[in-house]
Design a protein around this motif. Structure first.
Motif, mmCIF file in Angstrom:
data_model
loop_
_atom_site.group_PDB
_atom_site.id
_atom_site.type_symbol
_atom_site.label_atom_id
_atom_site.label_comp_id
_atom_site.label_asym_id
_atom_site.label_seq_id
_atom_site.Cartn_x
_atom_site.Cartn_y
_atom_site.Cartn_z
ATOM 1 N N GLY A 115 15.313 10.781 1.846
ATOM 2 C CA GLY A 115 14.013 10.683 1.194
ATOM 3 C C GLY A 115 13.226 9.510 1.735
ATOM 4 O O GLY A 115 12.039 9.616 2.002
ATOM 5 N N MET A 116 13.916 8.389 1.934
ATOM 6 C CA MET A 116 13.217 7.200 2.385
ATOM 7 C C MET A 116 12.655 7.404 3.780
ATOM 8 O O MET A 116 11.513 7.093 4.044
ATOM 9 C CB MET A 116 14.165 6.012 2.403
ATOM 10 C CG MET A 116 13.493 4.744 2.838
ATOM 11 S SD MET A 116 14.601 3.368 2.701
ATOM 12 C CE MET A 116 15.763 3.784 3.972
ATOM 13 N N SER A 117 13.480 7.961 4.688
ATOM 14 C CA SER A 117 12.979 8.060 6.037
ATOM 15 C C SER A 117 11.873 9.104 6.120
ATOM 16 O O SER A 117 10.977 9.006 6.928
ATOM 17 C CB SER A 117 14.121 8.288 7.019
ATOM 18 O OG SER A 117 14.290 9.612 7.311
ATOM 19 N N GLU A 118 11.910 10.069 5.214
ATOM 20 C CA GLU A 118 10.827 11.057 5.126
ATOM 21 C C GLU A 118 9.497 10.385 4.779
ATOM 22 O O GLU A 118 8.472 10.637 5.396
ATOM 23 C CB GLU A 118 11.184 12.089 4.051
ATOM 24 C CG GLU A 118 10.147 13.163 3.840
ATOM 25 C CD GLU A 118 10.589 14.479 4.458
ATOM 26 O OE1 GLU A 118 9.724 15.254 4.857
ATOM 27 O OE2 GLU A 118 11.810 14.694 4.549
ATOM 28 N N ARG A 119 9.550 9.475 3.784
ATOM 29 C CA ARG A 119 8.308 8.795 3.370
ATOM 30 C C ARG A 119 7.807 7.859 4.466
ATOM 31 O O ARG A 119 6.625 7.767 4.735
ATOM 32 C CB ARG A 119 8.555 7.995 2.086
ATOM 33 C CG ARG A 119 8.694 8.855 0.846
ATOM 34 C CD ARG A 119 8.536 8.020 -0.403
ATOM 35 N NE ARG A 119 9.414 6.855 -0.421
ATOM 36 C CZ ARG A 119 10.638 6.878 -0.900
ATOM 37 N NH1 ARG A 119 11.150 7.979 -1.398
ATOM 38 N NH2 ARG A 119 11.378 5.789 -0.893
ATOM 39 N N ARG A 145 14.733 14.190 10.451
ATOM 40 C CA ARG A 145 14.871 14.426 9.020
ATOM 41 C C ARG A 145 16.146 15.192 8.706
ATOM 42 O O ARG A 145 16.789 14.947 7.714
ATOM 43 C CB ARG A 145 13.659 15.164 8.490
ATOM 44 C CG ARG A 145 12.505 14.213 8.290
ATOM 45 C CD ARG A 145 11.274 14.924 7.823
ATOM 46 N NE ARG A 145 10.567 15.491 8.952
ATOM 47 C CZ ARG A 145 9.319 15.928 8.880
ATOM 48 N NH1 ARG A 145 8.673 15.885 7.731
ATOM 49 N NH2 ARG A 145 8.720 16.413 9.936
ATOM 50 N N VAL A 187 11.992 1.039 -3.140
ATOM 51 C CA VAL A 187 11.054 2.156 -3.072
ATOM 52 C C VAL A 187 9.655 1.642 -2.759
ATOM 53 O O VAL A 187 9.161 0.716 -3.381
ATOM 54 C CB VAL A 187 11.043 2.916 -4.419
ATOM 55 C CG1 VAL A 187 9.947 3.985 -4.417
ATOM 56 C CG2 VAL A 187 12.395 3.558 -4.661
ATOM 57 N N GLY A 188 9.042 2.216 -1.743
ATOM 58 C CA GLY A 188 7.647 1.880 -1.455
ATOM 59 C C GLY A 188 7.459 0.701 -0.508
ATOM 60 O O GLY A 188 6.406 0.544 0.088
ATOM 61 N N GLU A 208 6.907 1.710 3.319
ATOM 62 C CA GLU A 208 5.584 2.293 3.551
ATOM 63 C C GLU A 208 4.531 1.204 3.540
ATOM 64 O O GLU A 208 3.623 1.184 4.367
ATOM 65 C CB GLU A 208 5.252 3.335 2.481
ATOM 66 C CG GLU A 208 6.155 4.549 2.493
ATOM 67 C CD GLU A 208 7.299 4.395 1.514
ATOM 68 O OE1 GLU A 208 8.125 3.481 1.676
ATOM 69 O OE2 GLU A 208 7.362 5.198 0.572
ATOM 70 N N SER A 249 6.222 9.900 7.196
ATOM 71 C CA SER A 249 4.905 10.434 6.899
ATOM 72 C C SER A 249 3.874 9.308 6.849
ATOM 73 O O SER A 249 2.732 9.495 7.252
ATOM 74 C CB SER A 249 4.913 11.310 5.642
ATOM 75 O OG SER A 249 4.913 10.506 4.509
ATOM 76 N N GLN A 250 4.296 8.107 6.421
ATOM 77 C CA GLN A 250 3.370 6.961 6.455
ATOM 78 C C GLN A 250 2.993 6.630 7.902
ATOM 79 O O GLN A 250 1.832 6.390 8.222
ATOM 80 C CB GLN A 250 4.016 5.743 5.795
ATOM 81 C CG GLN A 250 3.129 4.508 5.777
ATOM 82 C CD GLN A 250 1.974 4.661 4.809
ATOM 83 O OE1 GLN A 250 2.126 5.225 3.735
ATOM 84 N NE2 GLN A 250 0.803 4.171 5.202
ATOM 85 N N THR A 255 0.607 9.241 9.219
ATOM 86 C CA THR A 255 -0.716 9.052 8.623
ATOM 87 C C THR A 255 -1.458 7.920 9.324
ATOM 88 O O THR A 255 -2.630 8.046 9.667
ATOM 89 C CB THR A 255 -0.578 8.698 7.115
ATOM 90 O OG1 THR A 255 0.203 9.709 6.503
ATOM 91 C CG2 THR A 255 -1.929 8.602 6.444
#
Ligand code: ATP
Length: 273
Positions: free
Chosen positions: A138-142, A126, A92-93, A96, A145-146, A149
């Motif tokens: 969920g992971m590919s969503e984050r 997605r 997780v994380g 990103e 979005s990273q 951004t």
């Protein structure tokens, strides 16, 4: 320490001349990538907005990676290349953080290019099939979005171009293709006959060929072959010459005949997009 490797920075040594054909693609890449770096003031004088992100799409083996390396090389831009899947971490994380780190390095080494090869492997749609079950989606969503951004954050700064390639543009999340994201799409098609002549000439530069080798005829007979397929034909022809005679000093037309029987086009006509 991160589980993900740091992306090496280089200025590649690929010249436009090393890529056969693809003239309009080279021109489009120069305008989209080189001009904003080289002619920034001229562009802003005329109110011309450089694209934020450039997406090369087309069938496999048709020089998308070579083109990305060539534009970095010709424009003398630092090149940071990542393959889609490489940034995906199960922790997780981590992914990103890797994206943020990548953009930070690109900014600190500007003028630079970040090249995402196989962008679809990084951020599929997605809702798409590879979003899969809960965790992955969920992971590919984050990750997505990273990435968005970071791309939005490049707005004011300049100096960093984001380039990506995909064989499957239909698998990309539409959010990536909105204005301000990958807003310049460049199609890299299968080579036509003239392009195949040029590609074969490039690939035969280091291959001594006999007088009977007819490159134009080889181009006619390789309809549907990608650049990578043509490279395979040249390789197989060389091997056929050596098989016949280990002391061979030239590759003859009969060796290309053998190679053509061994190497079939790898791209289905329907996937030429
Ligand atoms: P993929 O989608 O499979 O990653 P790609 O479109 O990025 O493929 P490249 O990796 O650039 O294709 O090309 C593969 C190889 O095919 C190159 O290393 C080169 O040997 C050869 N090749 C492809 N196109 C050309 C070309 N236009 N001129 C010369 N060689 C080419």
């Amino acid at each position: 320490p991160s589980a993900l490797r740091e992306v090496p920075i280089e200025i590649p040594a690929v010249r436009w001349d090393d890529i056969g054909g693809m003239h309009s693609v080279k021109q489009a890449l120069q305008e989209a990538v080189e001009w904003p770096h080289k002619a920034q003031s001229a562009m802003s004088r005329l109110g011309a907005q450089p694209p934020r992100g450039v997406l090369l799409f087309g069938p496999p083996g048709c020089s998308k990676t070579l083109l990305a390396r060539a534009v970095a090389s010709e424009a003398r831009l630092n090149f940071l290349a990542v393959k889609g899947g490489e940034l995906v971490s199960k922790y997780v994380g981590e992914s990103e953080k890797a994206i943020a780190g990548l953009f930070a390095r690109a900014r600190s080494t500007a003028p630079s290019i970040i090249f995402f090869d196989e962008l679809d492997g990084l951020v599929g749609s997605r809702g798409g099939p590879e979003a899969g079950g809960g965790g992955t989606a969920g992971m590919s969503e984050r990750l997505l979005s990273q990435l968005l951004t970071e791309m939005d954050g490049l707005l004011e700064r300049g100096g960093v171009t984001v380039l990506a390639a995909t064989n499957r543009p239909d698998c990309l999340d539409p959010a990536l293709l909105r204005p301000g994201r990958f807003d310049r799409l460049i199609h890299v098609p299968l080579p036509d006959r003239d392009a195949r002549v040029e590609i074969l000439r490039v690939q035969l530069r280091c291959c001594p060929v006999a007088a009977d080798v007819d490159v134009e005829l080889l181009a006619v007979r390789t309809a549907g072959y990608s650049g990578a397929d043509l490279a395979a034909v040249v390789r197989e022809a060389g091997l056929a010459a050596l098989e016949e005679d280990l002391g061979a000093e030239q590759v003859a037309m009969r060796h290309f005949e053998t190679a053509l029987r061994l190497v079939a086009p790898s791209v289905q006509p329907s996937t030429n997009m």
